[in-house]
Motif scaffolding. Structure first.
Motif, PDB file in Angstrom:
ATOM      1  N   TYR A 129      30.041  56.039 -95.438  1.00 60.51           N
ATOM      2  CA  TYR A 129      29.742  56.066 -94.330  1.00 60.51           C
ATOM      3  C   TYR A 129      30.801  54.930 -93.252  1.00 60.51           C
ATOM      4  O   TYR A 129      30.621  56.642 -91.738  1.00 60.51           O
ATOM      5  CB  TYR A 129      28.746  56.879 -93.860  1.00 60.51           C
ATOM      6  CG  TYR A 129      28.271  58.472 -95.177  1.00 60.51           C
ATOM      7  CD1 TYR A 129      27.507  58.109 -96.005  1.00 60.51           C
ATOM      8  CD2 TYR A 129      29.382  59.006 -95.136  1.00 60.51           C
ATOM      9  CE1 TYR A 129      26.833  58.412 -96.943  1.00 60.51           C
ATOM     10  CE2 TYR A 129      28.573  60.017 -96.069  1.00 60.51           C
ATOM     11  CZ  TYR A 129      27.577  60.004 -97.010  1.00 60.51           C
ATOM     12  OH  TYR A 129      27.890  60.736 -98.008  1.00 60.51           O
ATOM     13  N   GLY A 130      30.231  54.115 -93.470  1.00 65.28           N
ATOM     14  CA  GLY A 130      30.660  53.277 -92.237  1.00 65.28           C
ATOM     15  C   GLY A 130      29.211  52.617 -91.624  1.00 65.28           C
ATOM     16  O   GLY A 130      28.242  53.510 -91.660  1.00 65.28           O
ATOM     17  N   GLU A 131      29.108  53.069 -89.873  1.00 70.47           N
ATOM     18  CA  GLU A 131      28.444  52.689 -89.637  1.00 70.47           C
ATOM     19  C   GLU A 131      28.440  53.775 -87.929  1.00 70.47           C
ATOM     20  O   GLU A 131      29.748  54.306 -87.505  1.00 70.47           O
ATOM     21  CB  GLU A 131      29.075  51.676 -87.854  1.00 70.47           C
ATOM     22  CG  GLU A 131      28.481  50.492 -89.009  1.00 70.47           C
ATOM     23  CD  GLU A 131      28.669  48.952 -87.926  1.00 70.47           C
ATOM     24  OE1 GLU A 131      28.804  47.794 -88.722  1.00 70.47           O
ATOM     25  OE2 GLU A 131      28.550  49.034 -86.675  1.00 70.47           O
ATOM     26  N   THR A 132      27.064  54.749 -88.362  1.00 71.86           N
ATOM     27  CA  THR A 132      26.737  55.992 -87.613  1.00 71.86           C
ATOM     28  C   THR A 132      25.599  56.172 -86.923  1.00 71.86           C
ATOM     29  O   THR A 132      24.941  55.358 -87.524  1.00 71.86           O
ATOM     30  CB  THR A 132      27.490  57.404 -88.396  1.00 71.86           C
ATOM     31  OG1 THR A 132      26.933  58.207 -88.032  1.00 71.86           O
ATOM     32  CG2 THR A 132      25.832  56.021 -89.792  1.00 71.86           C
ATOM     33  N   ASP A 133      25.232  56.622 -85.874  1.00 71.77           N
ATOM     34  CA  ASP A 133      24.108  56.714 -85.448  1.00 71.77           C
ATOM     35  C   ASP A 133      23.184  58.386 -86.198  1.00 71.77           C
ATOM     36  O   ASP A 133      22.641  58.481 -86.231  1.00 71.77           O
ATOM     37  CB  ASP A 133      24.312  57.096 -83.452  1.00 71.77           C
ATOM     38  CG  ASP A 133      24.655  55.247 -83.240  1.00 71.77           C
ATOM     39  OD1 ASP A 133      25.350  55.477 -82.155  1.00 71.77           O
ATOM     40  OD2 ASP A 133      24.243  55.044 -83.789  1.00 71.77           O
ATOM     41  N   ILE A 134      24.482  59.050 -86.689  1.00 75.00           N
ATOM     42  CA  ILE A 134      23.753  60.142 -87.474  1.00 75.00           C
ATOM     43  C   ILE A 134      23.221  59.876 -88.358  1.00 75.00           C
ATOM     44  O   ILE A 134      23.205  59.262 -89.805  1.00 75.00           O
ATOM     45  CB  ILE A 134      25.159  61.440 -87.662  1.00 75.00           C
ATOM     46  CG1 ILE A 134      26.231  61.783 -86.456  1.00 75.00           C
ATOM     47  CG2 ILE A 134      24.753  62.278 -88.652  1.00 75.00           C
ATOM     48  CD1 ILE A 134      27.764  62.074 -86.798  1.00 75.00           C
ATOM     49  N   ARG A 143      33.959  59.477 -93.593  1.00 69.15           N
ATOM     50  CA  ARG A 143      34.162  58.158 -93.998  1.00 69.15           C
ATOM     51  C   ARG A 143      34.661  57.114 -93.779  1.00 69.15           C
ATOM     52  O   ARG A 143      36.161  57.193 -93.625  1.00 69.15           O
ATOM     53  CB  ARG A 143      35.113  58.361 -95.872  1.00 69.15           C
ATOM     54  CG  ARG A 143      33.930  59.671 -96.361  1.00 69.15           C
ATOM     55  CD  ARG A 143      34.899  59.629 -98.094  1.00 69.15           C
ATOM     56  NE  ARG A 143      35.791  60.724 -97.525  1.00 69.15           N
ATOM     57  CZ  ARG A 143      36.326  61.537 -99.145  1.00 69.15           C
ATOM     58  NH1 ARG A 143      35.990  61.019 -99.571  1.00 69.15           N
ATOM     59  NH2 ARG A 143      37.244  62.623 -98.383  1.00 69.15           N
ATOM     60  N   THR A 144      35.202  56.381 -93.050  1.00 66.77           N
ATOM     61  CA  THR A 144      35.073  54.863 -92.632  1.00 66.77           C
ATOM     62  C   THR A 144      34.842  54.088 -93.077  1.00 66.77           C
ATOM     63  O   THR A 144      33.767  53.545 -93.672  1.00 66.77           O
ATOM     64  CB  THR A 144      35.552  55.253 -90.528  1.00 66.77           C
ATOM     65  OG1 THR A 144      35.315  54.091 -90.406  1.00 66.77           O
ATOM     66  CG2 THR A 144      33.664  54.795 -90.762  1.00 66.77           C
ATOM     67  N   TYR A 145      36.161  52.330 -93.519  1.00 66.00           N
ATOM     68  CA  TYR A 145      35.411  51.232 -94.506  1.00 66.00           C
ATOM     69  C   TYR A 145      35.334  50.914 -93.618  1.00 66.00           C
ATOM     70  O   TYR A 145      36.035  50.977 -91.681  1.00 66.00           O
ATOM     71  CB  TYR A 145      37.185  51.480 -95.204  1.00 66.00           C
ATOM     72  CG  TYR A 145      38.104  51.822 -94.739  1.00 66.00           C
ATOM     73  CD1 TYR A 145      38.774  52.545 -95.149  1.00 66.00           C
ATOM     74  CD2 TYR A 145      38.699  50.124 -94.274  1.00 66.00           C
ATOM     75  CE1 TYR A 145      40.482  52.613 -94.969  1.00 66.00           C
ATOM     76  CE2 TYR A 145      39.940  49.755 -93.937  1.00 66.00           C
ATOM     77  CZ  TYR A 145      40.714  51.297 -94.319  1.00 66.00           C
ATOM     78  OH  TYR A 145      42.118  50.904 -93.557  1.00 66.00           O
ATOM     79  N   THR A 146      34.734  50.270 -93.691  1.00 66.87           N
ATOM     80  CA  THR A 146      34.878  48.900 -92.300  1.00 66.87           C
ATOM     81  C   THR A 146      33.469  47.545 -93.742  1.00 66.87           C
ATOM     82  O   THR A 146      34.242  46.700 -93.099  1.00 66.87           O
ATOM     83  CB  THR A 146      32.341  48.909 -91.985  1.00 66.87           C
ATOM     84  OG1 THR A 146      31.673  49.151 -93.537  1.00 66.87           O
ATOM     85  CG2 THR A 146      32.338  49.963 -91.304  1.00 66.87           C
TER      86      THR A 146
END
Ligand code: WQD
Length: 339
Positions: A129-134, A143-146
């Motif tokens: 999910y990567g970095e998210t405020d949700i 989806r996003t890769y970090t």
């Protein structure tokens, strides 16, 4: 009863899932290269289950070995844990992570297809999910890769989605773990990091046993109730139960699913320190230091979909997690001290 191949079955989550599957009546075969598992784990699994353990020592990248496993056993489904899993390390060894995690999955899927085995549970991670405020995070979050590690998990999920879309004979369970911690109630298996732990609970455990002097708390200036990082810790035995429900659903219904495995509850670093201090009977020493690169303030799961789709709900508390971890590491301590 159905027979399950557990890749990485001697590892931390794999070994707990092994016990859960055997106790649910499944026959289980383990494939593990023991790169991140002690050699005595199968013997411990025999002590817990009272049954001999079938283990193939080898690599999920070894197609000939996989073909042998599928030739020697009528496998009904696979739970795939075998992978490299350290986020930080993946940034230093991206090619190793992609080769092992993506290449290993592709090799496994080809061997499964050739053997006509098309039920697989895939070990994924909230890191997709990567970095998210949700927060808490729902499964339909983008989806996003970090990190290269996260890239390999997203690539694994996308690969499996393509396979299912192209060939409906396949059924796939994607399980996105939040923060697995704790140990089996027997205290015979648990998290057993070979090197200095990156993660909070195994680090605290080593402070509790005296192997490490103090814990560093990475920042107390986050926008959280006590300023320290908040995570969704889930007991590894609950996590194992989730895997048993997932493979059972795939075999019984042939329907694919992708679900979070978390509690939906957040605990701060200081909450964990308090609970662990309670479990081990002494106040654990720590220092507040600067934030760790890449950390986010809060990471918690929307847990409802796993309940609705699999009937899964985490049952164990943070206190259970810490008590079971302490019983495991202090038991090891006494084992190590035994002549
Ligand atoms: C938890 C909290 C830290 C260590 C990682 C991976 C994730 C998944 C689980 C694979 C944070 C704080 C930690 C310490 C600390 N792995 N902390 N001192 O980072 O949430 O998740 O493990 O799927 O992909 O990213 O877990 O246990 O490292 O950290 O203060 O010595 O504890 O800042 O708030 P994380 P963690």
């Amino acid at each position: 009863m159905a027979k399950i191949l557990l890749t990485g079955g001697a590892g931390y989550i794999g070994s707990h899932t092994y016990v859960g599957l055997v106790e649910a009546g499944y026959d289980v075969v383990i494939l593990d290269n023991f790169s991140n598992a002690k050699a005595d784990v199968p013997a411990r699994l025999e002590r817990i289950t009272g049954q001999p353990v079938t283990v193939y020592r080898g690599d999920v990248l070894d197609r000939a070995l996989l073909d042998r496993v599928f030739a020697e056993h009528r496998i009904d489904g696979v739970v795939h844990f075998a992978a490299l899993k350290a986020v930080g390390e993946s940034t230093q060894r991206p090619l190793d992570y992609i080769h092992t995690n993506v290449g290993g999955l592709l090799t496994l899927l080809s061997a499964m297809d050739a053997a006509g085995v098309r039920r697989i549970v895939f070990s994924s991670s909230a890191t997709v999910y990567g970095e998210t405020d949700i927060q808490p995070i729902p499964e339909d979050h983008p989806r996003t890769y970090t990190s290269p590690y996260a890239y390999t998990k997203i690539t694994g999920e996308l690969t499996l989605e393509q396979v299912v879309a192209a060939d409906p004979r396949w059924a796939v369970g994607v399980l996105r773990y939040f923060n697995p911690v704790g140990a089996h109630k027997s205290a015979l298996i648990g998290e057993d990091p070979a090197d200095l732990p990156n993660n909070l609970m195994p680090y605290i455990a080593k402070v509790a046993t005296g192997d490490l002097p103090r814990l560093r708390v990475f920042g107390d200036d986050y926008d959280t109730p006590d300023g320290t990082g908040v995570r969704d810790y889930i007991h590894v035995e609950d996590l194992a139960d989730g895997h048993v429900l997932s493979i059972a659903a795939l075999i019984e219904t042939g329907e694919s699913h992708a679900v979070n495995l978390g509690t939906g509850k957040g605990s701060s670093v200081l909450d964990v320190i308090r609970a662990y201090s309670e479990a081990c009977g002494r106040d654990l020493p720590y220092d507040i230091v600067g934030r760790r690169d890449g950390d986010v303030a809060v990471l918690t799961a929307r847990p409802e979909k796993a309940r609705d789709v699999l009937g899964f709900e985490a049952k164990r508390s943070l206190e259970d997690m810490c008590r079971s971890s302490w019983a495991w590491v202090s038991g090891q301590l006494s084992n190590d001290l035994k002549p």
